[in-house]
Design a protein around this motif. Structure first.
Motif, PDB file in Angstrom:
ATOM      1  N   ASN A 125      70.300  23.951  71.080  1.00  0.00           N
ATOM      2  CA  ASN A 125      71.716  24.240  71.191  1.00  0.00           C
ATOM      3  C   ASN A 125      72.012  25.398  70.248  1.00  0.00           C
ATOM      4  O   ASN A 125      71.690  25.330  69.057  1.00  0.00           O
ATOM      5  CB  ASN A 125      72.554  23.018  70.820  1.00  0.00           C
ATOM      6  N   VAL A 126      72.583  26.476  70.766  1.00  0.00           N
ATOM      7  CA  VAL A 126      72.861  27.651  69.951  1.00  0.00           C
ATOM      8  C   VAL A 126      74.168  27.439  69.198  1.00  0.00           C
ATOM      9  O   VAL A 126      75.237  27.341  69.809  1.00  0.00           O
ATOM     10  CB  VAL A 126      72.943  28.922  70.806  1.00  0.00           C
ATOM     11  N   VAL A 127      74.071  27.389  67.890  1.00  0.00           N
ATOM     12  CA  VAL A 127      75.254  27.245  67.045  1.00  0.00           C
ATOM     13  C   VAL A 127      75.940  28.600  66.878  1.00  0.00           C
ATOM     14  O   VAL A 127      77.169  28.713  66.969  1.00  0.00           O
ATOM     15  CB  VAL A 127      74.882  26.653  65.677  1.00  0.00           C
ATOM     16  N   SER A 128      75.150  29.642  66.665  1.00  0.00           N
ATOM     17  CA  SER A 128      75.701  30.988  66.523  1.00  0.00           C
ATOM     18  C   SER A 128      74.612  32.030  66.684  1.00  0.00           C
ATOM     19  O   SER A 128      73.415  31.741  66.533  1.00  0.00           O
ATOM     20  CB  SER A 128      76.377  31.158  65.158  1.00  0.00           C
ATOM     21  N   HIS A 129      75.031  33.250  67.006  1.00  0.00           N
ATOM     22  CA  HIS A 129      74.132  34.407  67.037  1.00  0.00           C
ATOM     23  C   HIS A 129      74.911  35.591  66.488  1.00  0.00           C
ATOM     24  O   HIS A 129      76.025  35.877  66.946  1.00  0.00           O
ATOM     25  CB  HIS A 129      73.653  34.715  68.452  1.00  0.00           C
ATOM     26  N   SER A 188      69.921  33.933  64.646  1.00  0.00           N
ATOM     27  CA  SER A 188      70.355  32.841  65.504  1.00  0.00           C
ATOM     28  C   SER A 188      70.246  31.530  64.736  1.00  0.00           C
ATOM     29  O   SER A 188      69.221  31.255  64.109  1.00  0.00           O
ATOM     30  CB  SER A 188      69.499  32.762  66.768  1.00  0.00           C
ATOM     31  N   VAL A 189      71.309  30.755  64.788  1.00  0.00           N
ATOM     32  CA  VAL A 189      71.317  29.416  64.206  1.00  0.00           C
ATOM     33  C   VAL A 189      71.144  28.427  65.357  1.00  0.00           C
ATOM     34  O   VAL A 189      71.962  28.391  66.282  1.00  0.00           O
ATOM     35  CB  VAL A 189      72.624  29.145  63.446  1.00  0.00           C
ATOM     36  N   LEU A 190      70.080  27.636  65.277  1.00  0.00           N
ATOM     37  CA  LEU A 190      69.709  26.764  66.382  1.00  0.00           C
ATOM     38  C   LEU A 190      69.666  25.307  65.949  1.00  0.00           C
ATOM     39  O   LEU A 190      69.037  24.972  64.939  1.00  0.00           O
ATOM     40  CB  LEU A 190      68.335  27.164  66.937  1.00  0.00           C
ATOM     41  N   LYS A 191      70.316  24.464  66.711  1.00  0.00           N
ATOM     42  CA  LYS A 191      70.180  23.033  66.529  1.00  0.00           C
ATOM     43  C   LYS A 191      69.063  22.569  67.463  1.00  0.00           C
ATOM     44  O   LYS A 191      69.111  22.823  68.668  1.00  0.00           O
ATOM     45  CB  LYS A 191      71.490  22.304  66.871  1.00  0.00           C
ATOM     46  N   THR A 224      69.676  33.890  72.998  1.00  0.00           N
ATOM     47  CA  THR A 224      70.694  33.289  72.143  1.00  0.00           C
ATOM     48  C   THR A 224      71.985  34.099  72.142  1.00  0.00           C
ATOM     49  O   THR A 224      73.047  33.568  71.837  1.00  0.00           O
ATOM     50  CB  THR A 224      70.185  33.167  70.697  1.00  0.00           C
ATOM     51  N   GLU A 233      69.880  20.421  59.209  1.00  0.00           N
ATOM     52  CA  GLU A 233      70.619  20.215  60.454  1.00  0.00           C
ATOM     53  C   GLU A 233      70.265  21.278  61.488  1.00  0.00           C
ATOM     54  O   GLU A 233      70.093  20.981  62.666  1.00  0.00           O
ATOM     55  CB  GLU A 233      72.121  20.231  60.179  1.00  0.00           C
ATOM     56  N   ASN A 234      70.151  22.533  61.035  1.00  0.00           N
ATOM     57  CA  ASN A 234      69.890  23.646  61.941  1.00  0.00           C
ATOM     58  C   ASN A 234      68.766  24.519  61.421  1.00  0.00           C
ATOM     59  O   ASN A 234      68.534  24.595  60.211  1.00  0.00           O
ATOM     60  CB  ASN A 234      71.151  24.504  62.109  1.00  0.00           C
TER      61      ASN A 234
END
Length: 284
Positions: free
Chosen positions: A257-261, A277-280, A227, A38-39
């Motif tokens: 789309n940045v899910v988290s950093h 960084s978690v990226l979609k 991010t 997913e990411n």
């Protein structure tokens, strides 16, 4: 047979001290991770040649790849963009750090991007990846720009992975500690990346620049989006972080789309803290 040949070329190239573009210096990957995800989880980490940091500037400590490998393993990112990586130098006890980190942290693919010869070996950056890498380029950056000799860190490496059917470029960067050198080298590095402007690209590394520095303004002017949006996400020094100079950024906007950093705190395997960084990623 192809794999054996490429690996033999890799070993030969390093011993000869070469650093030409597209020259294998690691396992670029065969087969690759093809499982849908997913990411994409990306880490950037200045590892200071795996020398632990105890809060004393200029202190010499013994390099230990296990410390850095354990930090990476604890977070399990899909790709890792590393700076200040040693290849068989005296200070690093003759260890091929990119190779050892890949093996210890469980990455089937890695690549070392040489910046310069150093202490009987080499010094530069690296990418560790769970995905097969292709189109790997160790960019041949000028050592002198506009009459100024670049004496600081000066490396850019790129590679392509396929993530959920999308070609995504990875770029690892390390800029000089001096403003005069950064002002000259950064536009050159952006020009090197211009051929990939139509593709999604993730850029990570040590910019040696705080968020209000002109270099970060130039990064954003080049279309890259950072991010991190929290001004208190400091990355250095690892024992008492008080500023941010390490970044992950991407372009073009519509793919990401940045899910988290996050900044990984509480570790002293280097004087920098790793960032994740978690990226979609999806087609626009």
């Amino acid at each position: 047979m192809k794999r054996v040949f490429i690996l033999m070329m890799s070993i030969s190239a390093v011993f000869m001290g070469c650093s030409k573009a597209n020259e294998p210096q690691g396992d670029a990957g065969w087969g690759g991770n093809t499982e849908p995800k997913e990411n994409l989880v990306v880490m950037s980490y200045n590892i200071k040649h795996c020398a632990p940091y105890y809060g004393v500037s200029g202190e010499t400590t013994t390099a230990d790849v296990n410390n850095v490998a354990n930090v990476i393993k604890s977070k399990k990112p899909d790709v890792v963009l590393l700076q200040e990586v040693d290849y068989k130098t005296t200070r690093s006890l003759g260890v091929d750090q990119a190779k050892e980190l890949a093996e210890l942290a469980g990455y089937p693919y890695y690549y070392f991007f040489k910046q310069k010869d150093f202490q009987g070996g080499a010094y530069g950056a690296a990418i560790l990846s769970s995905f097969q890498m292709s189109e790997i380029v160790n960019h041949d950056l000028p050592k002198e720009i506009d009459g100024l000799t670049i004496t600081g860190s000066n490396v850019l490496g790129t590679a392509k992975i396929k993530f959920n059917g999308i070609d995504v470029y990875l770029a690892v960067i390390h800029l000089s500690v001096t403003q005069a050198e950064r002002d000259r080298q950064f536009p050159v590095m952006m020009e090197e990346l211009s051929s990939k402007s139509d593709f999604p690209i993730i850029l990570g590394g040590d910019f040696n620049s705080k968020p209000d520095n002109s270099i970060i303004g130039k990064l954003e002017a080049a279309g890259f989006v950072r991010t991190n949006t929290d001004p208190k996400n400091f990355t250095i020094p690892s024992n008492a972080p008080n500023r941010e100079i390490d970044y992950i950024a991407y372009r073009p906007l519509e793919y990401f789309n940045v899910v988290s950093h996050t900044v990984v705190t509480g570790v002293n395997a280097s004087d920098h803290l790793p960032i994740i960084s978690v990226l979609k990623i999806s087609k626009p």
